[in-house]
Design a protein around this motif. Structure first.
Motif, PDB file in Angstrom:
ATOM      1  N   GLN A   1       0.948  -1.146   0.048  1.00 18.26           N
ATOM      2  CA  GLN A   1       0.067   0.213   0.198  1.00 18.26           C
ATOM      3  C   GLN A   1       0.758   1.241   0.104  1.00 18.26           C
ATOM      4  O   GLN A   1       2.031   1.384   0.274  1.00 18.26           O
ATOM      5  CB  GLN A   1      -0.941  -0.049   1.143  1.00 18.26           C
ATOM      6  N   GLY A   2       0.246   2.256  -0.358  1.00 16.36           N
ATOM      7  CA  GLY A   2       0.808   3.550  -0.409  1.00 16.36           C
ATOM      8  C   GLY A   2       0.904   4.069   1.213  1.00 16.36           C
ATOM      9  O   GLY A   2      -0.016   3.755   1.972  1.00 16.36           O
TER      10      GLY A   2
ATOM     11  N   ASN B   1      -9.442  10.653  -2.274  1.00 15.83           N
ATOM     12  CA  ASN B   1      -8.947   9.064  -2.944  1.00 15.83           C
ATOM     13  C   ASN B   1      -8.132   9.355  -4.110  1.00 15.83           C
ATOM     14  O   ASN B   1      -8.276  10.456  -4.830  1.00 15.83           O
ATOM     15  CB  ASN B   1     -10.370   8.541  -3.084  1.00 15.83           C
ATOM     16  N   VAL B   2      -7.088   8.556  -4.137  1.00 15.02           N
ATOM     17  CA  VAL B   2      -6.171   8.671  -5.290  1.00 15.02           C
ATOM     18  C   VAL B   2      -6.147   7.094  -5.513  1.00 15.02           C
ATOM     19  O   VAL B   2      -5.869   6.070  -4.845  1.00 15.02           O
ATOM     20  CB  VAL B   2      -4.880   9.235  -4.874  1.00 15.02           C
ATOM     21  N   GLU B   3      -6.653   6.880  -6.941  1.00 14.46           N
ATOM     22  CA  GLU B   3      -6.514   5.714  -7.504  1.00 14.46           C
ATOM     23  C   GLU B   3      -5.400   5.543  -8.423  1.00 14.46           C
ATOM     24  O   GLU B   3      -5.180   6.441  -9.212  1.00 14.46           O
ATOM     25  CB  GLU B   3      -7.799   5.106  -8.210  1.00 14.46           C
ATOM     26  N   GLN B   4      -4.611   4.242  -8.378  1.00  8.64           N
ATOM     27  CA  GLN B   4      -3.134   4.176  -9.369  1.00  8.64           C
ATOM     28  C   GLN B   4      -3.504   2.878 -10.217  1.00  8.64           C
ATOM     29  O   GLN B   4      -3.885   1.798  -9.488  1.00  8.64           O
ATOM     30  CB  GLN B   4      -2.248   4.278  -8.473  1.00  8.64           C
ATOM     31  N   HIS B   5      -3.204   2.772 -11.324  1.00  5.45           N
ATOM     32  CA  HIS B   5      -3.127   1.607 -12.102  1.00  5.45           C
ATOM     33  C   HIS B   5      -2.139   1.731 -13.126  1.00  5.45           C
ATOM     34  O   HIS B   5      -1.636   2.829 -13.712  1.00  5.45           O
ATOM     35  CB  HIS B   5      -4.291   1.432 -13.025  1.00  5.45           C
TER      36      HIS B   5
ATOM     37  N   TYR C   1       6.410   2.570  -7.553  1.00  5.25           N
ATOM     38  CA  TYR C   1       6.104   3.912  -7.800  1.00  5.25           C
ATOM     39  C   TYR C   1       4.735   4.506  -7.199  1.00  5.25           C
ATOM     40  O   TYR C   1       3.822   3.803  -7.583  1.00  5.25           O
ATOM     41  CB  TYR C   1       6.092   4.457  -9.274  1.00  5.25           C
ATOM     42  N   PHE C   2       4.824   5.754  -6.476  1.00  8.12           N
ATOM     43  CA  PHE C   2       3.553   6.142  -5.722  1.00  8.12           C
ATOM     44  C   PHE C   2       3.221   7.452  -6.491  1.00  8.12           C
ATOM     45  O   PHE C   2       4.043   8.529  -6.365  1.00  8.12           O
ATOM     46  CB  PHE C   2       3.550   6.264  -4.447  1.00  8.12           C
TER      47      PHE C   2
ATOM     48  N   ILE D   1      -2.240  12.664  -0.270  1.00  3.23           N
ATOM     49  CA  ILE D   1      -2.909  11.195  -0.301  1.00  3.23           C
ATOM     50  C   ILE D   1      -2.269  10.397  -1.434  1.00  3.23           C
ATOM     51  O   ILE D   1      -1.974  11.137  -2.718  1.00  3.23           O
ATOM     52  CB  ILE D   1      -4.545  11.551  -0.573  1.00  3.23           C
ATOM     53  N   PHE D   2      -1.788   9.284  -1.105  1.00  2.00           N
ATOM     54  CA  PHE D   2      -0.914   8.564  -1.903  1.00  2.00           C
ATOM     55  C   PHE D   2      -1.884   7.421  -2.643  1.00  2.00           C
ATOM     56  O   PHE D   2      -2.726   6.992  -1.939  1.00  2.00           O
ATOM     57  CB  PHE D   2       0.000   7.918  -1.181  1.00  2.00           C
ATOM     58  N   GLY D   3      -1.435   7.223  -3.680  1.00  2.00           N
ATOM     59  CA  GLY D   3      -1.808   5.851  -4.357  1.00  2.00           C
ATOM     60  C   GLY D   3      -1.348   4.436  -3.968  1.00  2.00           C
ATOM     61  O   GLY D   3      -0.483   4.648  -2.990  1.00  2.00           O
ATOM     62  N   ALA D   4      -1.929   3.572  -4.401  1.00  2.00           N
ATOM     63  CA  ALA D   4      -1.594   2.192  -3.697  1.00  2.00           C
ATOM     64  C   ALA D   4      -0.256   1.767  -4.299  1.00  2.00           C
ATOM     65  O   ALA D   4       0.410   0.931  -3.600  1.00  2.00           O
ATOM     66  CB  ALA D   4      -2.575   1.146  -3.959  1.00  2.00           C
TER      67      ALA D   4
END
Lengths: 114, 113
Positions: free
Chosen positions: A41-42, B3-7, B88-89, B102-105
């Motif tokens: 997780q971040g 919320n931050v979503e990361q893909h 990488y975030f 706020i960070f992504g996953a």
């Protein structure tokens, strides 16, 4: 090394014990943050200080967590009555006042609750 | 909430290929978007950032693009090298200011020789 330093780097404790982590930010940085990071997780925001004032605390943070920055320099994060779910990397970061800027992270304090 | 979503969550490329990581954010007041690289067992370190008044920023092999209307921002790495392998975030500032990120996953990038 003039970066952000955290102590201890690793802590193993039994459930129910109290633990305290210390963060020494970069000396001229007024803003200090605590984040928590679990595997895969971040970083998750916990709390923020501007000088000695705690300006924001995540609502995810239970009453068992408390943080201080008494003289606007180093900060401590205490977890009381630890639970297994508290196991994580606790990251401290700092930045200078004024505008958006890089968060300088410490190496983190890894907590394992048995 | 914020919320931050990361893909994607994982990305595997051959050395020399390009890599693209995408993020979306929810807070329309966000105005600062950094990207951090975290190598195994190390601290997150800033590699590039972009502010809301700019659409694109480049630094050698790394570029970031921002679409404020769509609330999207992306990281582009060209001519990837094995040392680019890391997590990488992306992150976005919240509350209209610069006090909190706020960070992504995260995206685990593997660059194969």
């Amino acid at each position: 090394d003039t970066g952000v330093s955290q102590d201890p780097r690793h802590k193993i404790t039994k459930r129910g014990q109290n633990v305290t982590f210390r963060c020494d930010p970069i000396s001229e940085h007024n803003r200090l943050y605590w984040y928590r990071q679990t595997l895969g997780q971040g970083p998750e925001f916990l709390t923020y200080f501007q000088n000695e004032a705690q300006l924001e605390k995540s609502r995810l943070l239970s009453d068992r967590f408390s943080a201080e920055r008494p003289k606007g320099s180093f900060s401590t994060l205490e977890i009381q009555r630890t639970e297994q779910g508290d196991s994580a990397m606790y990251l401290c970061a700092s930045t200078a006042m004024g505008g958006p800027g890089e968060l300088f992270f410490g190496e983190g304090s890894r907590l394992t609750v048995l | 909430g914020e919320n931050v979503e990361q893909h994607p969550s994982t990305l595997s490329v051959q050395e020399g290929d390009s890599a693209v990581i995408k993020c979306t954010y929810s807070d329309s007041a966000s105005n600062y978007f950094p990207w951090y690289k975290q190598e195994l067992g190390k601290r997150p370190q800033l590699i590039i950032d972009i502010r809301s008044n700019v659409g694109e920023k480049k630094d050698q092999r790394i570029a970031v693009t921002l679409n404020k209307t769509a609330k999207h921002f992306s990281l582009h790495i060209t001519e990837t090298q094995p040392e680019d392998s890391a997590v990488y975030f992306c992150a976005a500032s919240v509350s209209g200011g610069y006090n909190k990120l706020i960070f992504g996953a995260g995206t685990r990038l593997a660059v194969h020789p």
